[in-house]
Design an enzyme around this catalytic site. Structure first.
Site, PDB file in Angstrom:
ATOM      1  N   ARG A 168       0.830  -1.189   0.000  1.00 28.14           N
ATOM      2  CA  ARG A 168       0.000   0.000   0.000  1.00 28.14           C
ATOM      3  C   ARG A 168       0.872   1.249   0.000  1.00 28.14           C
ATOM      4  O   ARG A 168       2.079   1.168   0.206  1.00 28.14           O
ATOM      5  CB  ARG A 168      -0.979  -0.033   1.173  1.00 28.14           C
ATOM      6  CG  ARG A 168      -0.379  -0.585   2.469  1.00 28.14           C
ATOM      7  CD  ARG A 168      -0.892   0.088   3.663  1.00 28.14           C
ATOM      8  NE  ARG A 168      -0.964   1.514   3.452  1.00 28.14           N
ATOM      9  CZ  ARG A 168       0.055   2.331   3.542  1.00 28.14           C
ATOM     10  NH1 ARG A 168       1.262   1.896   3.835  1.00 28.14           N
ATOM     11  NH2 ARG A 168      -0.094   3.612   3.325  1.00 28.14           N
ATOM     12  N   ALA A 173       0.839   5.031  -2.420  1.00 21.32           N
ATOM     13  CA  ALA A 173       0.737   5.272  -3.862  1.00 21.32           C
ATOM     14  C   ALA A 173       1.961   4.807  -4.652  1.00 21.32           C
ATOM     15  O   ALA A 173       1.836   4.137  -5.682  1.00 21.32           O
ATOM     16  CB  ALA A 173       0.502   6.764  -4.090  1.00 21.32           C
ATOM     17  N   LYS A 209      -4.719  10.348   2.141  1.00 22.45           N
ATOM     18  CA  LYS A 209      -5.506   9.551   3.093  1.00 22.45           C
ATOM     19  C   LYS A 209      -6.547  10.412   3.809  1.00 22.45           C
ATOM     20  O   LYS A 209      -6.260  11.538   4.190  1.00 22.45           O
ATOM     21  CB  LYS A 209      -4.533   8.891   4.077  1.00 22.45           C
ATOM     22  CG  LYS A 209      -5.148   7.972   5.101  1.00 22.45           C
ATOM     23  CD  LYS A 209      -6.066   6.917   4.528  1.00 22.45           C
ATOM     24  CE  LYS A 209      -5.402   5.994   3.525  1.00 22.45           C
ATOM     25  NZ  LYS A 209      -6.358   5.174   2.765  1.00 22.45           N
ATOM     26  N   GLN A 268      -2.472   3.227   9.345  1.00 21.28           N
ATOM     27  CA  GLN A 268      -1.162   3.203   8.668  1.00 21.28           C
ATOM     28  C   GLN A 268      -0.112   3.997   9.442  1.00 21.28           C
ATOM     29  O   GLN A 268       1.067   3.681   9.391  1.00 21.28           O
ATOM     30  CB  GLN A 268      -1.287   3.788   7.249  1.00 21.28           C
ATOM     31  CG  GLN A 268      -2.022   2.904   6.272  1.00 21.28           C
ATOM     32  CD  GLN A 268      -3.500   3.239   6.194  1.00 21.28           C
ATOM     33  OE1 GLN A 268      -4.081   3.734   7.157  1.00 21.28           O
ATOM     34  NE2 GLN A 268      -4.118   2.971   5.061  1.00 21.28           N
ATOM     35  N   ASP A 318      -1.693  10.755  -3.019  1.00 17.27           N
ATOM     36  CA  ASP A 318      -2.051   9.672  -3.940  1.00 17.27           C
ATOM     37  C   ASP A 318      -2.330  10.189  -5.342  1.00 17.27           C
ATOM     38  O   ASP A 318      -2.251   9.443  -6.314  1.00 17.27           O
ATOM     39  CB  ASP A 318      -3.273   8.915  -3.407  1.00 17.27           C
ATOM     40  CG  ASP A 318      -2.878   8.122  -2.177  1.00 17.27           C
ATOM     41  OD1 ASP A 318      -2.775   8.721  -1.088  1.00 17.27           O
ATOM     42  OD2 ASP A 318      -2.619   6.917  -2.317  1.00 17.27           O
ATOM     43  N   ARG A 359      -7.058  -0.525  -7.755  1.00 16.35           N
ATOM     44  CA  ARG A 359      -7.511   0.506  -6.794  1.00 16.35           C
ATOM     45  C   ARG A 359      -7.731   1.809  -7.562  1.00 16.35           C
ATOM     46  O   ARG A 359      -7.054   2.049  -8.565  1.00 16.35           O
ATOM     47  CB  ARG A 359      -6.480   0.707  -5.659  1.00 16.35           C
ATOM     48  CG  ARG A 359      -6.539  -0.405  -4.612  1.00 16.35           C
ATOM     49  CD  ARG A 359      -5.693  -0.091  -3.398  1.00 16.35           C
ATOM     50  NE  ARG A 359      -6.315   0.871  -2.508  1.00 16.35           N
ATOM     51  CZ  ARG A 359      -5.702   1.372  -1.423  1.00 16.35           C
ATOM     52  NH1 ARG A 359      -4.462   0.998  -1.109  1.00 16.35           N
ATOM     53  NH2 ARG A 359      -6.317   2.236  -0.643  1.00 16.35           N
TER      54      ARG A 359
HETATM   55  O1  MRU Z   1      -4.826   3.351   1.432  1.00 14.92           O
HETATM   56  P1  MRU Z   1      -3.334   3.433   1.434  1.00 14.92           P
HETATM   57  O2  MRU Z   1      -2.715   2.869   2.661  1.00 14.92           O
HETATM   58  O3  MRU Z   1      -2.721   2.897   0.177  1.00 14.92           O
HETATM   59  O4  MRU Z   1      -3.094   4.985   1.450  1.00 14.92           O
HETATM   60  C1  MRU Z   1      -1.813   5.505   1.610  1.00 14.92           C
HETATM   61  C2  MRU Z   1      -1.806   6.974   1.691  1.00 14.92           C
HETATM   62  O5  MRU Z   1      -2.813   7.649   1.610  1.00 14.92           O
HETATM   63  C3  MRU Z   1      -0.496   7.630   1.735  1.00 14.92           C
HETATM   64  O6  MRU Z   1      -0.538   8.724   2.582  1.00 14.92           O
HETATM   65  C4  MRU Z   1      -0.248   8.034   0.307  1.00 14.92           C
HETATM   66  O7  MRU Z   1      -0.120   6.934  -0.510  1.00 14.92           O
HETATM   67  C5  MRU Z   1       0.749   9.029   0.136  1.00 14.92           C
HETATM   68  S1  MRU Z   1       2.392   8.441   0.231  1.00 14.92           S
HETATM   69  C6  MRU Z   1       2.698   7.696  -1.200  1.00 14.92           C
END
Ligand code: MRU
Length: 354
Positions: free
Chosen positions: A49, A51, A248, A196, A237, A86
């Site tokens: 997980r 981005a 997020k 996370q 993302d 996703r």
């Molecule tokens: O749902 P996730 O765990 O994949 O979301 C991750 C996030 O939102 C991170 O903050 C985001 O990917 C930014 S860092 C690459």
């Protein structure tokens, strides 16, 4: 680097191996991805997980798909499955499209896809190191301006090396600041519902001996009001051409609080996170809606070392679980990118990245 990165690598048999992020922080386990379906599942169930890493796995996913494909047309079908795994992190679509474009005239799909996936990931790793440098320069500037000997940085979700190869995005400047001898402390938002921050960011920072404190998601505003946050750095993302930032869920509230308290709010991103086709992020960035059970149940380890899932809400109450929100460009102090730090505006983004 030849296919070896912190969160993922090609093993001796040239299959993709990843850290299983669903097991952290309690267990360090890895998973082998040998088929297109395994790649798609790993992205969907959050084995991987963040981005950047989703994009990295997708690039190697095309290579894995080549092992099962009978020519480019067949590969296209498998690429569609990976691309749709996703919806919000644009790095996923970017990596699949880039790989498919590079491969369209290939006469040896397997050999070329491996080479292109490695090149794409080496470039991403390089960008992470550039973000580290530009971000650490800002940390130094803020300390100088405030005449402080240490700095408190708040972050949301995970944007470290588990989320973006090789050093991360939001955490990369923090690692670099520590290397420069700066006394840095990180406020880690727990980041409900998947935690996370509490499970991944805290684990990463602990492994690197970076001072940190986990806070409930609602604490950041208060800390800003009492002057305990010097800056916020988050990842993203997807960033639209006008500088709106999808990250997020809960990021927007932190940006509002930062704005109200004059706390600089930075977003760290590689160039693969821009979506130039979207001009208005608030209106057009697709927001993932995830299973309500992620919100209604929590998992953790009990005193016997067994991971258990428990219900924390009335069983029959409905819940809604949006994965992301969009922070408008006007609330963002700057985008820390691989090319430097820019204003979150259409003009600056197009001038420097298109
Ligand atoms: O749902 P996730 O765990 O994949 O979301 C991750 C996030 O939102 C991170 O903050 C985001 O990917 C930014 S860092 C690459």
């Amino acid at each position: 680097m030849l296919g070896k990165y912190k969160a993922l690598w090609l093993n001796e048999e040239d299959f993709l191996e990843v850290i299983d992020q669903t097991k952290l922080p309690f267990f360090y386990e890895t998973k082998l991805l040998k088929t297109t379906n395994e790649v798609v599942n790993a992205i969907q169930d959050m084995t991987v997980r963040g981005a950047g890493v989703i994009g990295s796995v997708a690039a190697f996913g095309i290579y894995i798909a080549c092992m099962e494909s009978d020519g480019y047309e067949d590969l296209k079908e498998k690429a569609k499955l990976i691309r749709a795994s996703r919806p919000t992190a644009v790095n996923l679509m970017w990596a699949v499209d880039k790989m498919m474009d590079l491969l369209k005239d290939s006469t040896n799909l397997l050999k070329d896809s491996k080479k292109f996936a490695i090149e794409l990931n080496d470039d991403e790793a390089k960008e992470s190191r550039q973000i580290a440098k530009y971000g650490a320069d800002i940390i130094e500037k803020i300390m100088l301006k405030k005449n402080k000997k240490s700095i408190n940085i708040l972050t949301h979700c995970n944007a470290g090396w588990l989320a973006v190869i090789d050093e991360g995005t939001a955490l990369a400047p923090i690692y670099e600041a520590k290397k420069r001898g700066i006394d840095v402390h990180v406020w880690v938002d727990e980041t409900r519902p998947r935690n996370q921050g509490a499970s991944l960011t805290a684990w990463e920072l602990g492994k690197s001996n970076v001072k940190h404190t986990i806070i409930a998601d609602n604490t950041g505003g208060y800390l800003m009001q009492i002057g305990d946050v010097d800056m916020v750095i988050v990842g993203a993302d997807r960033v639209s051409a006008n500088g709106d930032v999808a990250n997020k869920i809960g990021t927007y509230l932190k940006a509002l609080a930062a704005y109200d308290n004059n706390v600089p709010f930075y977003v760290a991103i590689p160039s693969s996170t821009f979506d130039f086709d979207i001009k208005d992020g608030l209106k057009d960035i697709p927001i993932e809606l995830r299973d309500e059970n992620e919100l209604k149940y929590m998992s953790g380890i009990d005193s016997d070392g067994i991971v258990r899932e428990i219900l924390v809400t009335p069983k029959d109450s409905p819940a809604i679980n949006y994965g992301f929100d969009v922070t408008p460009a006007r609330l963002i102090s700057g985008l820390i990118t691989n090319k430097g730090v820019y204003k979150a505006s259409l003009q600056e983004i197009e001038a420097n990245f298109l």
